[in-house]
Scaffold this motif. Structure first.
Motif, short mmCIF file in Angstrom:
data_model
loop_
_atom_site.label_atom_id
_atom_site.label_comp_id
_atom_site.label_asym_id
_atom_site.label_seq_id
_atom_site.Cartn_x
_atom_site.Cartn_y
_atom_site.Cartn_z
N LEU A 15 10.03 13.84 4.84
CA LEU A 15 8.95 13.31 4.01
C LEU A 15 8.77 11.82 4.25
N SER A 16 7.59 11.33 3.96
CA SER A 16 7.34 9.89 4.07
C SER A 16 8.03 9.17 2.91
N ALA A 17 8.14 7.87 3.04
CA ALA A 17 8.72 7.06 1.97
C ALA A 17 7.92 7.22 0.68
N THR A 18 6.62 7.33 0.78
CA THR A 18 5.79 7.49 -0.41
C THR A 18 6.11 8.80 -1.12
N HIS A 19 6.29 9.87 -0.35
CA HIS A 19 6.67 11.16 -0.93
C HIS A 19 8.01 11.02 -1.68
N ARG A 20 8.99 10.42 -1.00
CA ARG A 20 10.32 10.26 -1.62
C ARG A 20 10.25 9.36 -2.84
N ASP A 21 9.46 8.30 -2.77
CA ASP A 21 9.35 7.39 -3.90
C ASP A 21 8.72 8.08 -5.11
N LEU A 22 7.71 8.90 -4.88
CA LEU A 22 7.10 9.63 -5.99
C LEU A 22 8.09 10.61 -6.60
N LEU A 23 8.87 11.29 -5.78
CA LEU A 23 9.90 12.18 -6.31
C LEU A 23 10.89 11.40 -7.17
N TRP A 24 11.29 10.23 -6.68
CA TRP A 24 12.24 9.42 -7.40
C TRP A 24 11.67 8.96 -8.75
N VAL A 25 10.42 8.53 -8.76
CA VAL A 25 9.79 8.09 -10.01
C VAL A 25 9.73 9.26 -10.99
N LEU A 26 9.37 10.45 -10.52
CA LEU A 26 9.33 11.62 -11.40
C LEU A 26 10.73 11.95 -11.93
N PHE A 27 11.73 11.78 -11.10
CA PHE A 27 13.10 12.03 -11.53
C PHE A 27 13.48 11.06 -12.65
N GLN A 28 13.09 9.82 -12.50
CA GLN A 28 13.44 8.80 -13.48
C GLN A 28 12.64 8.91 -14.78
N THR A 29 11.36 9.23 -14.67
CA THR A 29 10.49 9.20 -15.84
C THR A 29 10.32 10.55 -16.51
#
Length: 105
Positions: A15-29
């Motif tokens: 996945l791109s960094a943007t994909h991973r970053d969105l997953l991470w934000v969803l995990f956190q929020t």
């Protein structure tokens, strides 16, 4: 034929960094709408990010079964169990605690 552990492996490596970053934000929020997710990434990325891009990436994550889309008013995105496992595997890899087949690191 692949073993069950190989075929069940879920990875965010491609996945791109943007994909991973969105997953991470969803995990956190937790569950969120696209607007707050866009805002979180805009705060993080120095050049910002287009809201349309965030929506496109979210749809791609839905197609990959990392995120579910709950269409009620408003539309909400949530991590799936596959998304959680993929993030967990990524964190283990980053921490150097990921083991390969046969128990080697």
């Amino acid at each position: 034929m692949t073993s069950p552990s190989e075929s069940d492996t879920i990875s965010v490596a491609d996945l791109s960094a943007t994909h991973r970053d969105l997953l991470w934000v969803l995990f956190q929020t937790g569950p969120s709408e696209s607007g707050p997710l866009h805002h979180s990434l805009t705060d993080y990325y120095t050049d910002g990010i287009d809201h349309t891009r965030v929506c496109t990436v979210l749809e791609e994550l839905v197609e990959r079964d990392f995120v579910t889309k709950h269409t009620h008013d408003p539309t909400e995105f949530r991590l799936t169990e596959s998304g959680r496992r993929a993030l967990s595997a990524r964190q283990a890899w980053e921490a150097g605690t990921h083991t390969t087949e046969g128990g080697r690191e």
